[in-house]
Design an enzyme around this catalytic site. Structure first.
Site, short mmCIF file in Angstrom:
data_model
loop_
_atom_site.label_atom_id
_atom_site.label_comp_id
_atom_site.label_asym_id
_atom_site.label_seq_id
_atom_site.Cartn_x
_atom_site.Cartn_y
_atom_site.Cartn_z
N SER A 126 0.84 -1.20 0.00
CA SER A 126 0.00 0.00 0.00
C SER A 126 0.87 1.25 0.00
CB SER A 126 -0.88 -0.01 1.26
OG SER A 126 -1.45 1.26 1.50
N TYR A 151 -1.69 -0.74 10.74
CA TYR A 151 -1.98 -1.38 9.44
C TYR A 151 -0.83 -1.10 8.47
CZ TYR A 151 -3.33 -1.37 4.60
OH TYR A 151 -3.30 -1.55 3.24
N LYS A 155 2.32 -3.51 6.65
CA LYS A 155 2.69 -3.56 5.23
C LYS A 155 4.19 -3.30 5.06
CE LYS A 155 -1.24 -4.55 3.37
NZ LYS A 155 -1.45 -5.90 2.80
#
Ligand code: WQD
Length: 346
Positions: A126, A151, A155
């Site tokens: 992302s 989050y 990643k």
């Protein structure tokens, strides 16, 4: 046909990618425990493709259950790994749930790739790994800033794990795909983003326009941007899907220069929240009930991609305009309303 395992195949991007993979001659199986994905997505994928797609309802955090899939499918030649929790606010509220799920599942699927001789691995990453970057448009060499959320941190860690595994295994090749803001739906309006209570802008807009929500707020109009609202790089989910197909083919054809390569998946165009709302109203003829509100914590001011590397090396081109993103997102919302009404009638 080469068999690909798609993890998270019952999710938004996973489902759309399965459509593109099969339309480009791959055979596909999915693994999704349906904790976030849905059977409705896979039913829609099968309707679009006019063929069945097998989904293994398995939690990748269970290594034994995951290994059973590979024992049953010794002909898997590549893996696209989408399966992960992806809500920024939820990750802030429950960080351990995110570290455990997103990292354990990645370690297990990599363990299986290694033990069962699968050489090609595409990792769903992302643009949030860049954090609040000052380099715009941002390219793949930009330094990664402090992750804005657990989050985004999963990643960043996930990318490092993939890179390190590829470094020590000379028969393992991986590509990290950094998505900007995936939006829209398949042109058929048979599949799209399925979220009951979305936090992302576009489903919030379509739910407000169709009356599922009373109103929506623009989170901040005092940013140092051309109209005061945040800038993002919105990209159609089918453009994202096709990049996965191309990335996999690129690895299978042995065209990768390094064993771990990174690509930005954005259009390269920065669009403000207000510009996107105006595009939606123009394309759909719907007047949107939005109010200008305060900033949302954790938002970056501006981020959009330099996508030249994916265009040059993967031969990838984005095909959908912002208006087409809004049109497909709206037609999907309308289709969901009709489907709900029919279910209500049955
Ligand atoms: C976009 C803009 C909001 C809702 C997140 C994740 C990212 C990726 C995509 C998984 C921002 C504004 C939003 C609303 C608003 N997720 N907004 N009113 O935050 O850019 O990215 O989703 O891969 O990792 O961080 O997307 O759609 O939530 O917000 O004004 O009701 O819309 O403030 O400026 P975001 P978003």
């Amino acid at each position: 046909m080469k068999k690909i395992l798609v993890t998270g195949g019952c999710g938004y991007i996973g489902g759309h990618t399965i459509v593109d993979l099969i339309n480009n001659g791959f055979d596909v199986i999915s693994v999704d425990d349906l904790s976030k994905g849905s059977e409705r997505m896979m039913l829609g994928v099968e309707q679009v493709l006019h063929r069945k797609v097998k989904n293994y309802k398995v939690n990748l955090c269970n290594l034994e259950d995951t290994e059973a899939i590979f024992n049953e499918n010794p002909d898997i030649v590549g893996i696209i790994h989408f399966a992960a929790f992806k809500s920024v606010p939820e990750s802030v509220a429950e960080p351990l749930k995110y570290y455990r799920n997103n990292l354990q599942s990645l370690v297990n699927i990599l363990q299986c790739a290694q033990d069962f001789g699968v050489h090609h691995f595409v990792f769903s990453s992302s643009c949030s790994v860049y954090g609040n970057t000052t380099q715009l448009p941002v390219d793949e060499l930009a330094p990664l800033a402090q992750a804005e959320s657990p989050y985004a941190h999963t990643k960043q860690i996930g990318e490092d794990i993939c890179r390190n595994i590829a470094t020590v295994n000379d028969d393992f090749n991986t590509i990290l795909l950094r998505y900007f803001n995936p939006v829209g739906a398949h042109e058929s309006a048979i599949i799209g983003e399925l979220q009951e209570k979305p936090e992302n802008l576009v489903p919030v807009i379509t739910q407000t326009a169709i009356g599922k929500r009373e109103e929506m707020h623009v989170f901040g109009t005092d940013y140092p941007t051309r109209d005061g609202s945040c800038v993002r790089d919105y990209i159609h989910v089918m453009d994202i899907a096709n990049a996965h197909t191309r990335a996999l083919q690129y690895l299978i054809d042995g065209k990768n220069q390094e064993r771990c390569e990174v690509f930005n998946l954005g259009t390269g165009n920065g669009v403000t929240v207000l510009e996107l709302i105006h595009s939606f109203e123009k394309v759909t003829g719907q007047k949107l009930n939005y109010k200008l509100g305060p900033r949302r914590a954790g938002d970056v001011v501006e981020v959009y991609a330099n996508n030249n590397k994916a265009k040059e090396l993967l031969g990838w081109e984005t095909k959908y305009s912002l208006d087409q993103m809004m049109d497909t997102a709206w037609r999907w919302e309308v289709a969901m309303k009709k489907e709900a009404a029919n279910v209500g009638l049955n």
